[in-house]
Write a protein that holds these residues in place. Structure first.
Motif, PDB file in Angstrom:
ATOM      1  N   GLY A 188      13.538  24.095  -3.686  1.00  0.00           N
ATOM      2  CA  GLY A 188      14.469  22.983  -3.874  1.00  0.00           C
ATOM      3  C   GLY A 188      14.397  22.352  -5.264  1.00  0.00           C
ATOM      4  N   SER A 189      13.739  23.015  -6.228  1.00  0.00           N
ATOM      5  CA  SER A 189      13.523  22.373  -7.544  1.00  0.00           C
ATOM      6  C   SER A 189      14.803  22.082  -8.315  1.00  0.00           C
ATOM      7  N   PHE A 190      15.821  22.922  -8.175  1.00  0.00           N
ATOM      8  CA  PHE A 190      17.062  22.647  -8.920  1.00  0.00           C
ATOM      9  C   PHE A 190      17.672  21.330  -8.435  1.00  0.00           C
ATOM     10  N   ASP A 191      17.578  21.097  -7.122  1.00  0.00           N
ATOM     11  CA  ASP A 191      18.143  19.867  -6.560  1.00  0.00           C
ATOM     12  C   ASP A 191      17.494  18.649  -7.218  1.00  0.00           C
ATOM     13  N   VAL A 192      16.183  18.710  -7.376  1.00  0.00           N
ATOM     14  CA  VAL A 192      15.448  17.582  -7.970  1.00  0.00           C
ATOM     15  C   VAL A 192      15.733  17.501  -9.470  1.00  0.00           C
ATOM     16  N   PHE A 193      15.659  18.632 -10.154  1.00  0.00           N
ATOM     17  CA  PHE A 193      15.855  18.654 -11.608  1.00  0.00           C
ATOM     18  C   PHE A 193      17.242  18.122 -11.979  1.00  0.00           C
ATOM     19  N   SER A 194      18.220  18.432 -11.137  1.00  0.00           N
ATOM     20  CA  SER A 194      19.599  18.008 -11.420  1.00  0.00           C
ATOM     21  C   SER A 194      19.767  16.505 -11.252  1.00  0.00           C
ATOM     22  N   GLY A 195      18.811  15.875 -10.554  1.00  0.00           N
ATOM     23  CA  GLY A 195      18.928  14.440 -10.297  1.00  0.00           C
ATOM     24  C   GLY A 195      19.674  14.167  -8.995  1.00  0.00           C
ATOM     25  N   LYS A 196      20.157  15.222  -8.326  1.00  0.00           N
ATOM     26  CA  LYS A 196      20.915  15.007  -7.077  1.00  0.00           C
ATOM     27  C   LYS A 196      19.983  14.634  -5.927  1.00  0.00           C
ATOM     28  N   VAL A 197      18.728  15.079  -6.025  1.00  0.00           N
ATOM     29  CA  VAL A 197      17.742  14.742  -5.002  1.00  0.00           C
ATOM     30  C   VAL A 197      16.529  14.171  -5.721  1.00  0.00           C
ATOM     31  N   LYS A 198      15.975  13.087  -5.193  1.00  0.00           N
ATOM     32  CA  LYS A 198      14.804  12.467  -5.847  1.00  0.00           C
ATOM     33  C   LYS A 198      13.520  13.081  -5.309  1.00  0.00           C
ATOM     34  N   ARG A 199      12.578  13.351  -6.242  1.00  0.00           N
ATOM     35  CA  ARG A 199      11.263  13.776  -5.785  1.00  0.00           C
ATOM     36  C   ARG A 199      10.536  12.530  -5.272  1.00  0.00           C
ATOM     37  N   ALA A 200       9.534  12.746  -4.406  1.00  0.00           N
ATOM     38  CA  ALA A 200       8.785  11.609  -3.874  1.00  0.00           C
ATOM     39  C   ALA A 200       8.170  10.818  -5.022  1.00  0.00           C
ATOM     40  N   PRO A 201       8.151   9.480  -4.920  1.00  0.00           N
ATOM     41  CA  PRO A 201       7.481   8.682  -5.954  1.00  0.00           C
ATOM     42  C   PRO A 201       6.025   9.134  -6.101  1.00  0.00           C
ATOM     43  N   GLN A 202       5.456   8.905  -7.305  1.00  0.00           N
ATOM     44  CA  GLN A 202       4.115   9.411  -7.628  1.00  0.00           C
ATOM     45  C   GLN A 202       3.073   9.029  -6.566  1.00  0.00           C
ATOM     46  N   ILE A 203       3.174   7.808  -6.056  1.00  0.00           N
ATOM     47  CA  ILE A 203       2.153   7.361  -5.101  1.00  0.00           C
ATOM     48  C   ILE A 203       2.121   8.272  -3.858  1.00  0.00           C
ATOM     49  N   TRP A 204       3.302   8.682  -3.397  1.00  0.00           N
ATOM     50  CA  TRP A 204       3.362   9.585  -2.232  1.00  0.00           C
ATOM     51  C   TRP A 204       2.733  10.937  -2.577  1.00  0.00           C
ATOM     52  N   GLN A 205       2.948  11.358  -3.818  1.00  0.00           N
ATOM     53  CA  GLN A 205       2.362  12.640  -4.237  1.00  0.00           C
ATOM     54  C   GLN A 205       0.847  12.518  -4.296  1.00  0.00           C
ATOM     55  N   THR A 206       0.375  11.370  -4.852  1.00  0.00           N
ATOM     56  CA  THR A 206      -1.069  11.190  -5.028  1.00  0.00           C
ATOM     57  C   THR A 206      -1.781  11.164  -3.687  1.00  0.00           C
ATOM     58  N   ILE A 207      -1.177  10.510  -2.702  1.00  0.00           N
ATOM     59  CA  ILE A 207      -1.859  10.457  -1.397  1.00  0.00           C
ATOM     60  C   ILE A 207      -1.486  11.661  -0.516  1.00  0.00           C
ATOM     61  N   HIS A 208      -0.897  12.671  -1.169  1.00  0.00           N
ATOM     62  CA  HIS A 208      -0.594  13.941  -0.497  1.00  0.00           C
ATOM     63  C   HIS A 208       0.374  13.789   0.668  1.00  0.00           C
ATOM     64  N   LEU A 209       1.318  12.871   0.548  1.00  0.00           N
ATOM     65  CA  LEU A 209       2.291  12.712   1.622  1.00  0.00           C
ATOM     66  C   LEU A 209       3.714  13.014   1.140  1.00  0.00           C
ATOM     67  N   GLU A 210       3.791  13.847   0.095  1.00  0.00           N
ATOM     68  CA  GLU A 210       5.115  14.203  -0.410  1.00  0.00           C
ATOM     69  C   GLU A 210       5.939  14.863   0.687  1.00  0.00           C
ATOM     70  N   TRP A 211       5.305  15.708   1.504  1.00  0.00           N
ATOM     71  CA  TRP A 211       6.004  16.400   2.584  1.00  0.00           C
ATOM     72  C   TRP A 211       6.618  15.401   3.568  1.00  0.00           C
ATOM     73  N   PHE A 212       5.885  14.263   3.792  1.00  0.00           N
ATOM     74  CA  PHE A 212       6.347  13.276   4.754  1.00  0.00           C
ATOM     75  C   PHE A 212       7.556  12.521   4.185  1.00  0.00           C
ATOM     76  N   TYR A 213       7.489  12.246   2.876  1.00  0.00           N
ATOM     77  CA  TYR A 213       8.614  11.608   2.185  1.00  0.00           C
ATOM     78  C   TYR A 213       9.867  12.481   2.306  1.00  0.00           C
ATOM     79  N   ARG A 214       9.690  13.786   2.088  1.00  0.00           N
ATOM     80  CA  ARG A 214      10.843  14.701   2.162  1.00  0.00           C
ATOM     81  C   ARG A 214      11.401  14.746   3.579  1.00  0.00           C
ATOM     82  N   LEU A 215      10.499  14.645   4.543  1.00  0.00           N
ATOM     83  CA  LEU A 215      10.940  14.656   5.940  1.00  0.00           C
ATOM     84  C   LEU A 215      11.757  13.395   6.253  1.00  0.00           C
ATOM     85  N   LEU A 216      11.283  12.244   5.769  1.00  0.00           N
ATOM     86  CA  LEU A 216      12.013  10.995   6.020  1.00  0.00           C
ATOM     87  C   LEU A 216      13.404  11.047   5.396  1.00  0.00           C
TER      88      LEU A 216
END
Ligand code: UDP
Length: 243
Positions: A188-216
């Motif tokens: 899904g990197s093109f979606d994020v790079f294009s700005g159409k989809v936001k990557r999880a904020p850094q804090i979610w990445q740091t606490i390893h919950l990026e997957w949960f952010y994407r699910l929400l």
């Protein structure tokens, strides 16, 4: 340990920095290089799909741990991987490198509006990149023909964002044909790079919950995430088998 086996998939135990150094060396040498960034879903899917497992085993030059689940599994198995190395982080770094060095880049994948947005972003912020191809991922042609079209443009870098295993199938054709480029499936990197989809904020990445952010953000991912408990179970079974 240079390789770590997680349920039959052999991960390279390298840091982000080590991967960067090796990839730069291979780009300089025009070596055909196929990178897979694998998460637990990919590992499980390869265990059910022998053709996909073959691609990961025989065609991929590098497999990185894209997902904290893989890093955790490696610890459970007693062969800890150094760190998580995501497709998105590699992709954004490689795009910067491509701009610095005016490399020839071929992008294939994602929805047409995403590819258009990326073309705009490259023209604005990465104007030294030679964009030799930008195709969306909803084509009907077979992968051999698409691979041939890519080869004709003589790219240095090829990024495929078609979802797995299709993106890896396409890149494996190019790798078998020894295309002298660095190639990577980026989900899904093109979606994020294009700005159409936001990557999880850094804090979610740091606490390893990026997957949960994407699910929400995208509850339809729940179905594919149902495979995760099976992954955890299979990892513990595999650990037992080793004892
Ligand atoms: N996609 C595509 N063609 C298809 C199906 C999917 O180009 O036939 C794209 C989709 O638009 C998205 C990417 O493939 O940009 C896959 O994203 P996904 O969220 O599955 O990837 P992940 O990062 O979770 O592996």
């Amino acid at each position: 340990m240079t390789k770590v086996n997680v349920l039959g998939v052999s991960f390279d135990n390298k840091s982000f920095n080590q991967f960067q150094n090796e990839f730069v060396g291979r780009i300089n040498a025009h070596q055909s290089t196929f990178i897979v960034t694998a998460n637990p879903e990919i590992v499980m899917s390869a265990n059910e799909n022998p053709e996909f497992m073959k691609i990961l085993t025989y065609d991929a030059d590098y497999i990185t741990a894209d997902g904290i689940g893989i890093v955790k599994a490696s610890r459970i198995l007693g062969e800890p991987l150094k760190e998580r190395v995501t497709g998105y982080d590699l992709f954004s770094w490689l795009m910067k490198l491509a701009n610095e060095r005016s490399l020839r880049v071929y992008l294939i994948g994602a929805r047409p509006e995403v590819i258009h947005a990326i073309q705009g972003k490259i023209a604005r912020d990465y104007s030294d990149i030679q964009l030799v191809g930008a195709e969306d991922g909803y084509f009907k042609e077979d992968l051999e023909l698409v691979a041939y079209q890519i080869e004709r443009t003589e790219p240095d870098l090829v990024f495929a964002a078609l979802g797995s295993p299709r993106q890896e199938q396409l890149l494996s054709v190019l790798r078998r044909n020894l295309l002298p480029a660095l190639m990577m499936g980026v989900g899904g990197s093109f979606d994020v790079f294009s700005g159409k989809v936001k990557r999880a904020p850094q804090i979610w990445q740091t606490i390893h919950l990026e997957w949960f952010y994407r699910l929400l953000k995208n509850p339809s991912r729940l179905k594919r995430m149902m495979v995760l408990p099976h992954f955890v179970h299979a990892v513990y079974q595999s650990k037992k088998g080793k004892e």
